[in-house]
Design an enzyme around this catalytic site. Structure first.
Site, PDB file in Angstrom:
ATOM      1  CG  ASN A  12       3.341   1.831   4.005  1.00  0.00           C
ATOM      2  OD1 ASN A  12       4.191   1.590   3.147  1.00  0.00           O
ATOM      3  ND2 ASN A  12       3.643   2.071   5.275  1.00  0.00           N
ATOM      4  CD1 TRP A  13       0.763  -1.618  -1.288  1.00  0.00           C
ATOM      5  CD2 TRP A  13       1.896  -2.198  -3.138  1.00  0.00           C
ATOM      6  NE1 TRP A  13      -0.141  -1.752  -2.317  1.00  0.00           N
ATOM      7  CE2 TRP A  13       0.520  -2.105  -3.467  1.00  0.00           C
ATOM      8  CE3 TRP A  13       2.804  -2.540  -4.149  1.00  0.00           C
ATOM      9  CZ2 TRP A  13       0.038  -2.352  -4.759  1.00  0.00           C
ATOM     10  CZ3 TRP A  13       2.324  -2.779  -5.429  1.00  0.00           C
ATOM     11  CH2 TRP A  13       0.955  -2.690  -5.735  1.00  0.00           C
ATOM     12  CE  LYS A  14       3.833  -1.078   6.910  1.00  0.00           C
ATOM     13  NZ  LYS A  14       3.714  -1.463   8.309  1.00  0.00           N
ATOM     14  CG  HIS A 100       5.786   4.191   8.487  1.00  0.00           C
ATOM     15  ND1 HIS A 100       6.266   3.178   9.277  1.00  0.00           N
ATOM     16  CD2 HIS A 100       4.513   3.858   8.178  1.00  0.00           C
ATOM     17  CE1 HIS A 100       5.307   2.271   9.437  1.00  0.00           C
ATOM     18  NE2 HIS A 100       4.235   2.666   8.771  1.00  0.00           N
ATOM     19  CD  GLU A 102       6.976  -0.483   9.456  1.00  0.00           C
ATOM     20  OE1 GLU A 102       7.061  -0.353   8.226  1.00  0.00           O
ATOM     21  OE2 GLU A 102       6.016  -1.052  10.023  1.00  0.00           O
ATOM     22  CD  GLU A 170       0.729   4.348  10.130  1.00  0.00           C
ATOM     23  OE1 GLU A 170      -0.007   3.636   9.449  1.00  0.00           O
ATOM     24  OE2 GLU A 170       1.954   4.353  10.015  1.00  0.00           O
ATOM     25  N   GLY A 176       0.904  -3.763  12.245  1.00  0.00           N
ATOM     26  CA  GLY A 176       1.249  -5.136  11.869  1.00  0.00           C
ATOM     27  C   GLY A 176       1.069  -6.143  12.988  1.00  0.00           C
ATOM     28  CB  SER A 216      -4.039  -3.872  13.055  1.00  0.00           C
ATOM     29  OG  SER A 216      -2.730  -4.362  13.336  1.00  0.00           O
ATOM     30  N   GLY A 237      -1.308  -1.031   5.843  1.00  0.00           N
ATOM     31  CA  GLY A 237      -0.147  -1.832   5.462  1.00  0.00           C
ATOM     32  C   GLY A 237      -0.593  -3.188   4.961  1.00  0.00           C
ATOM     33  N   GLY A 238      -0.600  -4.181   5.860  1.00  0.00           N
ATOM     34  CA  GLY A 238      -0.880  -5.573   5.490  1.00  0.00           C
ATOM     35  C   GLY A 238      -2.112  -5.752   4.612  1.00  0.00           C
TER      36      GLY A 238
HETATM   37  P1  PGA Z   1      -0.566  -2.361   9.146  1.00  0.00           P
HETATM   38  O1  PGA Z   1       0.480  -1.189   8.803  1.00  0.00           O
HETATM   39  O2  PGA Z   1      -1.864  -1.994   8.473  1.00  0.00           O
HETATM   40  O3  PGA Z   1       0.053  -3.602   8.554  1.00  0.00           O
HETATM   41  O4  PGA Z   1      -0.701  -2.424  10.611  1.00  0.00           O
HETATM   42  C1  PGA Z   1       0.089   0.151   8.785  1.00  0.00           C
HETATM   43  C2  PGA Z   1       1.282   1.027   8.483  1.00  0.00           C
HETATM   44  O5  PGA Z   1       2.364   0.770   9.016  1.00  0.00           O
HETATM   45  O6  PGA Z   1       1.177   2.000   7.730  1.00  0.00           O
END
Ligand code: PGA
Length: 256
Positions: A12-14, A100, A102, A170, A176, A216, A237-238
């Site tokens: 997930n590149w956000k 998600h 967010e 999640e 993050g 994470s 994500g990251g």
């Molecule tokens: P993260 O994000 O790996 O940076 O914690 C995961 C996500 O929000 O899908």
């Protein structure tokens, strides 16, 4: 991880990636995937809409799937700033992330929105990756399972199958932050999600449905998490923004 379910490693590149950096990252990931065409895992990247076409053309025929991070429920029309599942299909997306945390926070999406998005995606033959997860205060007050059960009940469509739906657990406090849920906690929640899915959709569908962990996930913790009985991959994500880390996470999947 069960032999019955093929692991999915989803990036997930956000809100990250300009055309040049997105092209380079997608190219590295596609090259790595092509070096092991027979590996027993699926790989997916979900870039921002603005680089969808760039990334799609780079990963074509590499075995890496293209996905989106959100979609509207309508097929077209007066919805300024939104993208419909028909448009996603047209852009080559096979998957879309819905719900998600967010999006739930930034766009006030609730379970009924998420349900409608998943239904709309599935109608267009796009696999819905439905995200659930508790906040830190919900976990601290012992409500994690109840919150996640309610999200599953409220956002997974009645016609969900193992083929058209993936669940991503999640925990919001792990996204993050570098904090990761303990393997015992992850397995406990994943098993509970599968039980909830079984009561909603039937045991066979629940047994076949992939449940990803997200929050994470990194090369250093992926193996232990993916090895858990009810964890079928990751939503990353990251660490998905670095090809070598993303690939190292994929390499944590069992080899058959
Ligand atoms: P993260 O994000 O790996 O940076 O914690 C995961 C996500 O929000 O899908």
């Amino acid at each position: 991880m069960s032999n019955q379910r093929r692991p999915l490693i989803a990036g997930n590149w956000k809100m990250n990636g300009l055309r040049s950096t997105a092209r380079a990252l997608a190219d590295e990931i596609a090259t790595l995937r092509k070096s092991q065409p027979d590996s027993a895992f699926d790989m997916l990247i979900c870039p921002p809409f603005t680089v969808m076409e760039t990334v799609g053309s780079v990963i074509e025929n590499s075995g890496v799937f293209l996905g989106a991070q959100a979609c509207h429920t309508a097929l077209s029309g007066a919805h300024t700033g939104d993208i419909s599942p028909v448009m996603l299909k047209d852009a080559g997306c096979a998957h879309v992330i819905v719900g998600h945390s967010e999006r739930r926070m930034d766009h006030s999406e609730n379970d009924s929105h998420v349900l409608a998005q998943a239904v709309a995606a599935i109608e267009q033959d796009i696999i819905a990756i439905i995200c659930v997860g508790e906040t830190e205060s919900e976990r601290e007050s012992g409500k994690a399972k109840d919150v996640v059960r309610a999200q599953i009940n409220g956002s997974v469509p009645a016609n969900a199958t193992a083929g058209n739906t993936v669940i991503a657990y999640e925990p919001v406090w792990a996204i993050g932050t570098g904090k990761v849920a303990t393997p015992d906690d992850v397995q406990e929640i994943h098993a509970d999600i599968r039980k909830t899915l079984a009561s909603q959709l039937g045991q066979d569908i629940a047994d076949g449905m992939r449940i990803l962990y997200g929050g994470s996930m990194k090369p250093g913790n992926a193996k232990e998490l993916i090895a858990l009985a009810d964890v079928d991959g990751g939503l990353i994500g990251g660490a998905s923004l670095k090809a070598e880390d993303f690939w190292a996470i994929a390499q944590s999947c069992p080899s058959q």
